[in-house]
Design an enzyme around this catalytic site. Structure first.
Site, PDB file in Angstrom:
ATOM      1  N   ARG A 182       0.827  -1.208   0.000  1.00 36.72           N
ATOM      2  CA  ARG A 182       0.000   0.000   0.000  1.00 36.72           C
ATOM      3  C   ARG A 182       0.864   1.262   0.000  1.00 36.72           C
ATOM      4  O   ARG A 182       0.533   2.269  -0.637  1.00 36.72           O
ATOM      5  CB  ARG A 182      -0.915  -0.026   1.230  1.00 36.72           C
ATOM      6  CG  ARG A 182      -1.893   1.138   1.341  1.00 36.72           C
ATOM      7  CD  ARG A 182      -2.923   0.833   2.417  1.00 36.72           C
ATOM      8  NE  ARG A 182      -3.735   1.996   2.726  1.00 36.72           N
ATOM      9  CZ  ARG A 182      -3.744   2.620   3.898  1.00 36.72           C
ATOM     10  NH1 ARG A 182      -2.980   2.180   4.888  1.00 36.72           N
ATOM     11  NH2 ARG A 182      -4.503   3.670   4.099  1.00 36.72           N
ATOM     12  N   HIS A 215       0.556   4.311  -2.570  1.00 36.99           N
ATOM     13  CA  HIS A 215       0.319   5.685  -2.131  1.00 36.99           C
ATOM     14  C   HIS A 215       1.436   6.621  -2.579  1.00 36.99           C
ATOM     15  O   HIS A 215       1.199   7.806  -2.818  1.00 36.99           O
ATOM     16  CB  HIS A 215       0.171   5.725  -0.609  1.00 36.99           C
ATOM     17  CG  HIS A 215      -1.185   5.293  -0.146  1.00 36.99           C
ATOM     18  ND1 HIS A 215      -1.796   5.828   0.971  1.00 36.99           N
ATOM     19  CD2 HIS A 215      -2.064   4.384  -0.655  1.00 36.99           C
ATOM     20  CE1 HIS A 215      -2.984   5.263   1.134  1.00 36.99           C
ATOM     21  NE2 HIS A 215      -3.158   4.370   0.159  1.00 36.99           N
ATOM     22  N   VAL A 253       0.907   9.959  -5.760  1.00 37.70           N
ATOM     23  CA  VAL A 253       1.119  11.354  -5.355  1.00 37.70           C
ATOM     24  C   VAL A 253       2.497  11.801  -5.826  1.00 37.70           C
ATOM     25  O   VAL A 253       3.512  11.310  -5.359  1.00 37.70           O
ATOM     26  CB  VAL A 253       1.004  11.515  -3.823  1.00 37.70           C
ATOM     27  CG1 VAL A 253       1.128  12.984  -3.433  1.00 37.70           C
ATOM     28  CG2 VAL A 253      -0.329  10.945  -3.332  1.00 37.70           C
ATOM     29  N   GLY A 272       4.004  10.961  -8.354  1.00 41.84           N
ATOM     30  CA  GLY A 272       4.735   9.886  -9.016  1.00 41.84           C
ATOM     31  C   GLY A 272       5.540   9.058  -8.034  1.00 41.84           C
ATOM     32  O   GLY A 272       5.625   9.368  -6.841  1.00 41.84           O
ATOM     33  N   ASN A 306      -2.790   8.389   4.922  1.00 39.91           N
ATOM     34  CA  ASN A 306      -1.490   7.759   5.165  1.00 39.91           C
ATOM     35  C   ASN A 306      -1.209   7.505   6.646  1.00 39.91           C
ATOM     36  O   ASN A 306      -0.175   6.912   6.977  1.00 39.91           O
ATOM     37  CB  ASN A 306      -0.366   8.621   4.582  1.00 39.91           C
ATOM     38  CG  ASN A 306      -0.353   8.592   3.064  1.00 39.91           C
ATOM     39  OD1 ASN A 306      -0.743   7.597   2.457  1.00 39.91           O
ATOM     40  ND2 ASN A 306       0.080   9.683   2.454  1.00 39.91           N
ATOM     41  N   PRO A 310      -6.907   7.925  -4.472  1.00 44.38           N
ATOM     42  CA  PRO A 310      -8.301   7.481  -4.621  1.00 44.38           C
ATOM     43  C   PRO A 310      -8.921   7.221  -3.254  1.00 44.38           C
ATOM     44  O   PRO A 310      -8.283   6.665  -2.366  1.00 44.38           O
ATOM     45  CB  PRO A 310      -8.168   6.182  -5.422  1.00 44.38           C
ATOM     46  CG  PRO A 310      -6.856   6.301  -6.128  1.00 44.38           C
ATOM     47  CD  PRO A 310      -5.964   7.053  -5.192  1.00 44.38           C
ATOM     48  N   HIS A 320      -6.211  -5.856  -2.358  1.00 40.89           N
ATOM     49  CA  HIS A 320      -6.988  -5.940  -1.126  1.00 40.89           C
ATOM     50  C   HIS A 320      -7.227  -7.380  -0.696  1.00 40.89           C
ATOM     51  O   HIS A 320      -7.918  -7.621   0.288  1.00 40.89           O
ATOM     52  CB  HIS A 320      -8.334  -5.230  -1.301  1.00 40.89           C
ATOM     53  CG  HIS A 320      -8.221  -3.742  -1.292  1.00 40.89           C
ATOM     54  ND1 HIS A 320      -9.285  -2.895  -1.543  1.00 40.89           N
ATOM     55  CD2 HIS A 320      -7.159  -2.925  -1.067  1.00 40.89           C
ATOM     56  CE1 HIS A 320      -8.879  -1.641  -1.476  1.00 40.89           C
ATOM     57  NE2 HIS A 320      -7.593  -1.638  -1.187  1.00 40.89           N
ATOM     58  N   THR A 321      -6.658  -8.324  -1.430  1.00 41.68           N
ATOM     59  CA  THR A 321      -6.724  -9.714  -0.999  1.00 41.68           C
ATOM     60  C   THR A 321      -5.931  -9.939   0.285  1.00 41.68           C
ATOM     61  O   THR A 321      -6.101 -10.955   0.960  1.00 41.68           O
ATOM     62  CB  THR A 321      -6.191 -10.663  -2.095  1.00 41.68           C
ATOM     63  OG1 THR A 321      -6.353 -12.011  -1.662  1.00 41.68           O
ATOM     64  CG2 THR A 321      -4.727 -10.420  -2.395  1.00 41.68           C
ATOM     65  N   ASP A 356      -4.238 -14.253  -2.864  1.00 38.21           N
ATOM     66  CA  ASP A 356      -4.960 -15.173  -3.745  1.00 38.21           C
ATOM     67  C   ASP A 356      -6.119 -14.439  -4.409  1.00 38.21           C
ATOM     68  O   ASP A 356      -6.253 -13.224  -4.285  1.00 38.21           O
ATOM     69  CB  ASP A 356      -5.447 -16.398  -2.958  1.00 38.21           C
ATOM     70  CG  ASP A 356      -6.342 -16.017  -1.774  1.00 38.21           C
ATOM     71  OD1 ASP A 356      -6.950 -14.926  -1.803  1.00 38.21           O
ATOM     72  OD2 ASP A 356      -6.441 -16.812  -0.821  1.00 38.21           O
TER      73      ASP A 356
END
Length: 328
Positions: free
Chosen positions: A65, A69, A73, A75, A97, A165, A195-196, A255
């Site tokens: 993540r 992030h 922002v 790049g 954050n 987002p 998000h798995t 997965d």
């Protein structure tokens, strides 16, 4: 059948190779960028990271993540790693954050690389490599990471608020946010598959459960049984810092379970549920859910490579920070 499978695998690798070459040509990144200046850079980063992930696998989703992030922002320039100064608040101080973890891991990797190859490997590249290796260490796919990023010198909290987002975004907003970074609708639905792994906070879903339209109601797009289960964990007026699994049952395993849950209207966040509101994203969700993630691993690697090239600084741009939390 064995020959068909072999041909399919070779073709997939050929397509990924073309993608690597495209990335190299498009933004100045290249595979093996440090082969002459710090030949063991990737191995060093992997070894340090392994010490942390082997003790605490829950760091993996946060490190993934963190890279996301960073890239969204200014790049992929390592700006999310910078500390605030007396003159301004940095990105890590922005609300989205505040829940990021693992900065100490990046610092540890950087420290070891500085011992072996001082002033050579950027913090932005470390983020990209660590995100890839963290996913692999918990059973996910691996992919070749083109390197050569340089570090930015600017980090402003309001940039993160404006460009990341939102977890409450609808599909139109999500497509717009990703398009602004040169990422496609397919990249959106593939990268959402991250998000798995990981967890969310009750504060992120409180409105979905108890006040969706401001009338004390529940989001009707949620599967009723799933909504009831979430209410058991996230009580009305309860501890908003309490956590729930992003992918119930396998939140520590990379997965296709995420897509199976979204297809059953069990996406935790509004932005997860939104993937059913567009033909292309819905089709991808359904495909992965019924084929047990047939193309997910390959797709995820390709989209991560693409995301990792967003807004990069190369050549004489930016700098190579000595410490990731501070400009030189």
């Amino acid at each position: 059948m064995a020959m068909e499978k072999l041909i399919s695998v070779l073709f997939s690798k050929f397509i990924l190779l073309l993608l690597f070459l495209d990335v190299t040509n498009a933004c100045g990144l290249q595979l093996g960028f440090y082969s002459g200046t710090c030949p063991n850079a990737e191995q060093i980063a992997y070894a340090v990271l392994y010490k942390y992930i082997s003790r605490d696998p829950t760091l993996a989703p946060s490190l993934l993540r963190m890279h996301f992030h960073d890239c969204f922002v200014r790049g992929c320039d390592g700006s999310v790693l910078l500390n605030s100064t007396q003159g301004y608040k940095a990105e890590k101080e922005a609300f989205p954050n505040l829940s990021l973890r693992g900065f100490h891991v990046i610092d540890a990797v950087k420290s070891e690389l500085e011992k072996k190859c001082p002033g050579v490997v950027s913090c932005a590249d470390i983020l990209a490599l660590v995100a890839r290796d963290a996913v692999f260490m918990i059973g996910g796919p691996s992919w070749d990471v083109p390197t050569g990023r340089r570090d930015g010198r600017v980090s402003i909290d309001t940039d993160a608020l404006e460009q990341l987002p939102s977890f409450t975004a609808n599909i139109t907003e999500l497509i717009k946010d990703f398009s602004a970074k040169g990422l496609s609708v397919k990249d959106l639905v593939v990268l959402s598959g991250g998000h798995t792994i990981g967890i969310g906070h009750c504060s992120s879903i409180s409105d979905r459960l108890y006040n969706f339209t401001g009338k004390g109601d529940t989001d009707p797009s949620l599967d009723p049984k799933y909504a009831s289960a979430l209410k058991e964990k996230c009580k009305l007026g309860g501890d908003n810092l309490k956590t729930v699994e992003m992918d119930p049952g396998s939140f520590r395993t990379f997965d296709e379970g995420y897509y199976s849950n979204v297809a059953k209207r069990r996406g935790l966040l509004r932005s997860d549920a939104a993937l059913l509101d567009d033909v292309q994203t819905r089709t991808y969700v359904q495909l992965q859910s019924v084929t047990h993630g047939w193309t997910f691993a390959q797709d995820f690697g390709a989209s991560m490579i693409k995301m990792g090239s967003v807004g990069v600084l190369t050549g004489n741009q930016g700098e190579i920070r000595k410490r990731c939390a501070f400009v030189n």
